[in-house]
Design a protein around this motif. Structure first.
Motif, short mmCIF file in Angstrom:
data_model
loop_
_atom_site.label_atom_id
_atom_site.label_comp_id
_atom_site.label_asym_id
_atom_site.label_seq_id
_atom_site.Cartn_x
_atom_site.Cartn_y
_atom_site.Cartn_z
N LYS A 186 46.50 71.48 -49.42
CA LYS A 186 45.35 71.57 -48.54
C LYS A 186 44.86 73.01 -48.44
O LYS A 186 45.67 73.90 -48.69
N ARG A 229 51.33 66.34 -42.84
CA ARG A 229 51.69 65.91 -41.49
C ARG A 229 51.64 64.40 -41.35
O ARG A 229 52.34 63.82 -40.53
N HIS A 287 49.06 74.46 -32.81
CA HIS A 287 49.55 74.83 -34.14
C HIS A 287 49.69 76.34 -34.10
O HIS A 287 48.71 77.07 -34.05
N ASN A 346 51.59 79.84 -35.62
CA ASN A 346 52.33 80.55 -36.66
C ASN A 346 52.87 81.84 -36.08
O ASN A 346 52.30 82.38 -35.14
N HIS A 377 44.71 70.69 -41.07
CA HIS A 377 45.87 69.81 -40.85
C HIS A 377 45.65 68.94 -39.61
O HIS A 377 45.93 67.74 -39.62
N TYR A 381 57.37 79.29 -35.54
CA TYR A 381 56.44 78.27 -36.03
C TYR A 381 56.55 77.07 -35.10
O TYR A 381 57.63 76.49 -34.95
N TRP A 419 56.52 76.72 -41.80
CA TRP A 419 56.43 75.26 -41.82
C TRP A 419 57.39 74.56 -42.77
O TRP A 419 57.57 73.35 -42.68
C1 ISE Z 1 49.71 77.02 -43.60
O1 ISE Z 1 48.52 77.53 -44.07
C2 ISE Z 1 50.02 75.75 -44.23
O2 ISE Z 1 49.48 75.42 -45.25
C3 ISE Z 1 51.04 74.87 -43.63
O3 ISE Z 1 51.02 73.63 -44.21
C4 ISE Z 1 50.82 74.78 -42.15
O4 ISE Z 1 51.74 73.94 -41.54
C5 ISE Z 1 50.83 76.17 -41.60
O5 ISE Z 1 50.86 76.19 -40.24
C6 ISE Z 1 49.62 76.89 -42.13
O6 ISE Z 1 49.46 78.13 -41.53
#
Ligand code: ISE
Length: 337
Positions: free
Chosen positions: A95, A125, A153, A155, A175, A230, A267
């Motif tokens: 993605k 997901r 979400h 990071n 996502h 995360y 992740w």
């Molecule tokens: C990251 O860009 C991703 O591709 C992960 O799949 C995602 O879970 C993550 O939080 C994103 O920052």
């Protein structure tokens, strides 16, 4: 039957996909790892007895490659997916499919012209147990009609210092756009976006409020600089109950008058099982030609890109932006899993 794979992109996700296909699930052999940097390709290829390459077009064309995994930077996802479709090779594309809805439409046009499905999109997901249970509770009527879905979400930090709020909307949040649509079984009609002010120079969180075709509200916080770990969670609120996702940790440490739960740094650990399930579903798709019920496809990529484009306009204008999708082509119609 062993499916011979090429993985394009030897960064963090390319390396993780190579490991999953080589070590975690049966049925695949990782033949080629391709990256613009031959050295990076070789470092991953050597771990799994694969060949290293640097020309993706040549790799896609190889007769000893049955299917392709694209884990290159975002800008290459759609062009490489189109090259796979042109070569008649099934593709698992990370993605987002593209941050441009026009590019997603081009992928969809190629796939429809080819007359069969080739593309599975890596919105993993959908394969995570928490969202599966949330969707099942809703579909089985255990919480009544859905009213709201809260998502956050977070990071630890952005991958680069030039990461912007717009990128949070077009690259991280897809996502949540995808999984919320999947859980609720509906689509979006409008988006508003807000950003609080941080005291330093790193990108601040983005808070989005989305409205669905069924008059539900979905809110999404993307905090790419949350610092502590995360952390992705969601809660689905219905008219007669709610389903919340637990923080996932295998152990809890009690000591020094306190209790400690650990967070993953990114992740890959949190979604390890979701990636395995997703990649297993891809191998089955390659072997049977039957598209997995639960997986995302090019249409889902288009919807996410449309929401992202509207979200960027909402953030820069401060206004609520309506989202007008094209009608879903019959080619992409299917039963929700
Ligand atoms: C990251 O860009 C991703 O591709 C992960 O799949 C995602 O879970 C993550 O939080 C994103 O920052």
């Amino acid at each position: 039957m062993t499916i011979r794979l090429a993985i394009i992109g030897a960064g963090i996700m390319g390396a993780d996909h190579a490991r999953i296909f080589a070590e975690d699930i049966p049925g695949a052999s990782v033949r080629v790892i391709c990256d613009a940097s031959q050295a990076r390709a070789k470092a991953v290829a050597d771990r799994y007895g694969a060949e290293a390459a640097s020309d993706p077009a040549a790799v896609i064309a190889r007769p000893d490659v049955d299917a392709v995994v694209i884990a290159a930077p975002d800008a290459f996802h759609a062009p490489l997916s189109r090259a796979c479709i042109a070569a008649g090779k099934p593709v698992l594309c990370e993605k987002p499919l593209s941050q441009s809805s026009a590019e997603c439409l081009a992928v969809m046009a190629d796939e429809q012209a080819a007359g069969r499905r080739f593309l599975q999109l890596g919105f993993m997901r959908r394969f995570d147990q928490s969202y599966i249970e949330m969707k099942a509770a809703l579909d089985q009527g255990r919480i009544g009609r859905a009213l709201m879905m809260h998502n956050f979400h977070r990071n630890v930090e952005t991958p680069s210092s030039d990461f912007t709020g717009a990128m949070a909307i077009t690259s991280s949040a897809p996502h949540e756009y995808d999984v919320a649509r999947h859980v609720l079984g509906t689509s979006f009609t409008a988006i508003s976006a807000f950003q609080p002010k941080r005291s330093d120079a790193v990108v601040a969180p983005v808070m989005m409020v989305l409205e669905t075709e069924d008059s539900q509200i979905v809110n999404i916080e993307i905090n790419n600089n949350a610092a502590y770990g995360y952390d992705v969670r969601a809660e689905l609120v219905g008219e007669r109950g709610a389903v919340a996702m637990h923080h996932v940790a295998y152990s809890q440490t009690d000591s020094a008058l306190g209790q400690h739960l650990a967070y993953d740094a990114d992740w890959r650990g949190r979604y390890a099982e979701a990636y395995r399930r997703q990649n297993k579903a891809f191998l089955k798709f390659v072997a049977t030609g039957v598209f997995p019920d639960r997986a995302s496809d090019a249409w889902d990529g288009y919807v996410a890109a449309m929401v992202g484009e509207a979200g960027v306009r909402a953030l820069s204008s401060g206004a609520r932006v309506t989202i007008q999708m094209i009608e879903q082509p019959a080619f992409y119609a299917r039963k929700e899993a």
